[in-house]
Write a protein that holds these residues in place. Structure first.
Motif, PDB file in Angstrom:
ATOM      1  N   LYS A 181       3.408  18.487   1.106  1.00 22.14           N
ATOM      2  CA  LYS A 181       2.528  19.321   0.283  1.00 22.14           C
ATOM      3  C   LYS A 181       2.895  19.235  -1.201  1.00 22.14           C
ATOM      4  CE  LYS A 181       0.212  23.662   0.577  1.00 22.14           C
ATOM      5  NZ  LYS A 181      -0.166  24.653   1.552  1.00 22.14           N
ATOM      6  N   ARG A 182       4.196  19.230  -1.502  1.00 20.87           N
ATOM      7  CA  ARG A 182       4.663  19.146  -2.894  1.00 20.87           C
ATOM      8  C   ARG A 182       4.928  17.709  -3.324  1.00 20.87           C
ATOM      9  NH1 ARG A 182       7.706  23.700  -5.270  1.00 20.87           N
ATOM     10  NH2 ARG A 182       8.917  21.983  -6.040  1.00 20.87           N
ATOM     11  N   ALA A 183       4.730  16.754  -2.414  1.00 21.62           N
ATOM     12  CA  ALA A 183       4.961  15.318  -2.673  1.00 21.62           C
ATOM     13  C   ALA A 183       6.388  15.067  -3.156  1.00 21.62           C
ATOM     14  CB  ALA A 183       3.933  14.772  -3.670  1.00 21.62           C
ATOM     15  N   GLU A 184       7.348  15.700  -2.478  1.00 15.99           N
ATOM     16  CA  GLU A 184       8.750  15.576  -2.871  1.00 15.99           C
ATOM     17  C   GLU A 184       9.505  14.608  -1.971  1.00 15.99           C
ATOM     18  OE1 GLU A 184      10.030  19.680  -5.097  1.00 15.99           O
ATOM     19  OE2 GLU A 184      10.490  19.484  -2.974  1.00 15.99           O
ATOM     20  N   TYR A 185      10.317  13.805  -2.640  1.00 16.42           N
ATOM     21  CA  TYR A 185      11.186  12.840  -1.968  1.00 16.42           C
ATOM     22  C   TYR A 185      12.629  13.154  -2.325  1.00 16.42           C
ATOM     23  CZ  TYR A 185       7.213   9.981  -0.645  1.00 16.42           C
ATOM     24  OH  TYR A 185       6.052   9.529  -0.071  1.00 16.42           O
ATOM     25  N   ARG A 186      13.534  12.817  -1.406  1.00 19.62           N
ATOM     26  CA  ARG A 186      14.961  13.056  -1.616  1.00 19.62           C
ATOM     27  C   ARG A 186      15.709  11.735  -1.527  1.00 19.62           C
ATOM     28  NH1 ARG A 186      17.431  17.780  -1.329  1.00 19.62           N
ATOM     29  NH2 ARG A 186      15.720  18.733  -0.202  1.00 19.62           N
ATOM     30  N   CYS A 187      16.628  11.515  -2.473  1.00 17.89           N
ATOM     31  CA  CYS A 187      17.465  10.323  -2.463  1.00 17.89           C
ATOM     32  C   CYS A 187      18.315  10.343  -1.195  1.00 17.89           C
ATOM     33  CB  CYS A 187      18.360  10.275  -3.704  1.00 17.89           C
ATOM     34  SG  CYS A 187      19.541   8.903  -3.693  1.00 17.89           S
ATOM     35  N   GLU A 188      18.366   9.233  -0.503  1.00 19.60           N
ATOM     36  CA  GLU A 188      19.114   9.142   0.748  1.00 19.60           C
ATOM     37  C   GLU A 188      20.618   9.279   0.537  1.00 19.60           C
ATOM     38  OE1 GLU A 188      19.281   5.396   3.327  1.00 19.60           O
ATOM     39  OE2 GLU A 188      17.689   6.611   4.224  1.00 19.60           O
TER      40      GLU A 188
ATOM     41  N   LEU B 183       0.869   9.546   1.348  1.00 19.01           N
ATOM     42  CA  LEU B 183       2.274   9.473   0.959  1.00 19.01           C
ATOM     43  C   LEU B 183       3.071   8.791   2.067  1.00 19.01           C
ATOM     44  CD1 LEU B 183       2.854  13.055  -0.498  1.00 19.01           C
ATOM     45  CD2 LEU B 183       2.836  10.914  -1.784  1.00 19.01           C
ATOM     46  N   PRO B 184       3.850   7.765   1.741  1.00 14.89           N
ATOM     47  CA  PRO B 184       4.670   7.119   2.765  1.00 14.89           C
ATOM     48  C   PRO B 184       5.875   7.989   3.127  1.00 14.89           C
ATOM     49  CG  PRO B 184       5.074   6.122   0.634  1.00 14.89           C
ATOM     50  CD  PRO B 184       3.965   7.118   0.442  1.00 14.89           C
TER      51      PRO B 184
ATOM     52  N   TYR C 291       0.815  -1.211   0.000  1.00 14.17           N
ATOM     53  CA  TYR C 291       0.000   0.000   0.000  1.00 14.17           C
ATOM     54  C   TYR C 291       0.851   1.264   0.000  1.00 14.17           C
ATOM     55  CZ  TYR C 291      -3.881  -3.138   0.899  1.00 14.17           C
ATOM     56  OH  TYR C 291      -4.806  -4.138   0.803  1.00 14.17           O
ATOM     57  N   SER C 292       2.059   1.206   0.546  1.00 13.30           N
ATOM     58  CA  SER C 292       2.914   2.392   0.546  1.00 13.30           C
ATOM     59  C   SER C 292       3.288   2.778  -0.886  1.00 13.30           C
ATOM     60  CB  SER C 292       4.159   2.178   1.409  1.00 13.30           C
ATOM     61  OG  SER C 292       4.991   1.190   0.869  1.00 13.30           O
ATOM     62  N   VAL C 293       3.508   1.790  -1.747  1.00 15.06           N
ATOM     63  CA  VAL C 293       3.832   2.094  -3.140  1.00 15.06           C
ATOM     64  C   VAL C 293       2.622   2.725  -3.827  1.00 15.06           C
ATOM     65  CG1 VAL C 293       4.520   1.151  -5.375  1.00 15.06           C
ATOM     66  CG2 VAL C 293       5.583   0.298  -3.288  1.00 15.06           C
ATOM     67  N   LEU C 294       1.433   2.192  -3.573  1.00 20.42           N
ATOM     68  CA  LEU C 294       0.230   2.797  -4.159  1.00 20.42           C
ATOM     69  C   LEU C 294       0.062   4.228  -3.665  1.00 20.42           C
ATOM     70  CD1 LEU C 294      -2.556   0.051  -4.141  1.00 20.42           C
ATOM     71  CD2 LEU C 294      -1.234   0.912  -6.063  1.00 20.42           C
ATOM     72  N   GLY C 295       0.326   4.456  -2.376  1.00 16.36           N
ATOM     73  CA  GLY C 295       0.243   5.804  -1.821  1.00 16.36           C
ATOM     74  C   GLY C 295       1.262   6.741  -2.447  1.00 16.36           C
ATOM     75  N   PHE C 296       2.421   6.207  -2.790  1.00 17.42           N
ATOM     76  CA  PHE C 296       3.450   7.001  -3.459  1.00 17.42           C
ATOM     77  C   PHE C 296       3.011   7.373  -4.873  1.00 17.42           C
ATOM     78  CE2 PHE C 296       7.117   7.161  -6.320  1.00 17.42           C
ATOM     79  CZ  PHE C 296       7.824   8.208  -5.753  1.00 17.42           C
ATOM     80  N   ILE C 297       2.440   6.416  -5.588  1.00 20.66           N
ATOM     81  CA  ILE C 297       1.988   6.661  -6.961  1.00 20.66           C
ATOM     82  C   ILE C 297       0.865   7.693  -6.979  1.00 20.66           C
ATOM     83  CG2 ILE C 297       0.875   5.623  -8.981  1.00 20.66           C
ATOM     84  CD1 ILE C 297       2.330   3.001  -8.213  1.00 20.66           C
ATOM     85  N   ASP C 298      -0.097   7.524  -6.072  1.00 19.27           N
ATOM     86  CA  ASP C 298      -1.231   8.439  -6.002  1.00 19.27           C
ATOM     87  C   ASP C 298      -1.842   8.359  -4.602  1.00 19.27           C
ATOM     88  OD1 ASP C 298      -3.546   9.932  -6.250  1.00 19.27           O
ATOM     89  OD2 ASP C 298      -4.205   8.977  -8.093  1.00 19.27           O
ATOM     90  N   PRO C 299      -1.583   9.347  -3.736  1.00 17.56           N
ATOM     91  CA  PRO C 299      -2.074   9.291  -2.357  1.00 17.56           C
ATOM     92  C   PRO C 299      -3.592   9.414  -2.215  1.00 17.56           C
ATOM     93  CG  PRO C 299      -0.982  11.384  -2.772  1.00 17.56           C
ATOM     94  CD  PRO C 299      -0.766  10.524  -3.993  1.00 17.56           C
ATOM     95  N   ASN C 300      -4.294   9.721  -3.303  1.00 14.66           N
ATOM     96  CA  ASN C 300      -5.759   9.836  -3.246  1.00 14.66           C
ATOM     97  C   ASN C 300      -6.468   8.496  -3.452  1.00 14.66           C
ATOM     98  OD1 ASN C 300      -5.765  12.731  -2.934  1.00 14.66           O
ATOM     99  ND2 ASN C 300      -5.089  12.807  -5.057  1.00 14.66           N
ATOM    100  N   ILE C 301      -5.707   7.457  -3.751  1.00 20.24           N
ATOM    101  CA  ILE C 301      -6.292   6.133  -4.001  1.00 20.24           C
ATOM    102  C   ILE C 301      -6.931   5.583  -2.731  1.00 20.24           C
ATOM    103  CG2 ILE C 301      -5.664   3.714  -4.443  1.00 20.24           C
ATOM    104  CD1 ILE C 301      -3.585   4.707  -6.431  1.00 20.24           C
TER     105      ILE C 301
END
Length: 146
Positions: free
Chosen positions: A125-132, A92-93, A64-74
């Motif tokens: 808010k911007r759905a931004e992720y940063r590479c670790e 969003l995870p 479900y975390s991947v689905l939330g990443f693809i589209d958190p409104n699912i």
């Protein structure tokens, strides 16, 4: 009007952003399923305007975390005996691993294939992720999943 039969026991993945259903359908491997599945695209929606829906006549394991990443409104409805037994609302995870690939050619993940691709949520808010590893920014729902 399109008519798709109800499912007895399975999952309904609803409120998918219009046009993104095929990507999720393929990521879940449903194009190779030996049970009944339906991808319904561009369904009229009061809240989204248009949406995609995936109906799966089987209970399958989903990250479900991947689905939330693809589209958190699912939303995911778990159907038992033709009734919704549980409704799961996604978001969003905080962290995703091996879901997306870092685009930075200088990132260690580009040269060392055994290293996991890890991204952390930095701006909900911007759905931004940063590479670790290299700090490359990536927006959720944009681009290809692994």
């Amino acid at each position: 009007m399109l008519n798709v039969d109800t499912i007895k026991n399975g999952l309904v993945i609803d409120h998918i952003r219009a046009g993104c259903g095929h990507r999720i359908f393929t990521w879940l491997g449903l194009d190779k399923a030996d049970f009944c599945v339906a991808l319904i695209m561009n369904v009229p929606s009061n809240t989204l305007g248009r949406k995609d829906i995936i109906k799966i006549d089987n209970i399958i394991d989903i990250d479900y975390s991947v689905l939330g990443f693809i589209d958190p409104n699912i939303t995911v409805n778990i159907v038992m005996d033709e009734h919704i037994a549980k409704k799961i609302t996604l978001s969003l995870p905080e962290k995703v691993e091996n879901v997306i690939r870092c685009r930075n050619p200088r990132c260690i993940t580009s040269t060392e294939p055994y290293i996991r691709h890890v991204f952390r949520l930095v701006d909900r808010k911007r759905a931004e992720y940063r590479c670790e590893y290299c700090d490359e920014l990536y927006r959720a729902g944009v681009g290809e999943i692994l």
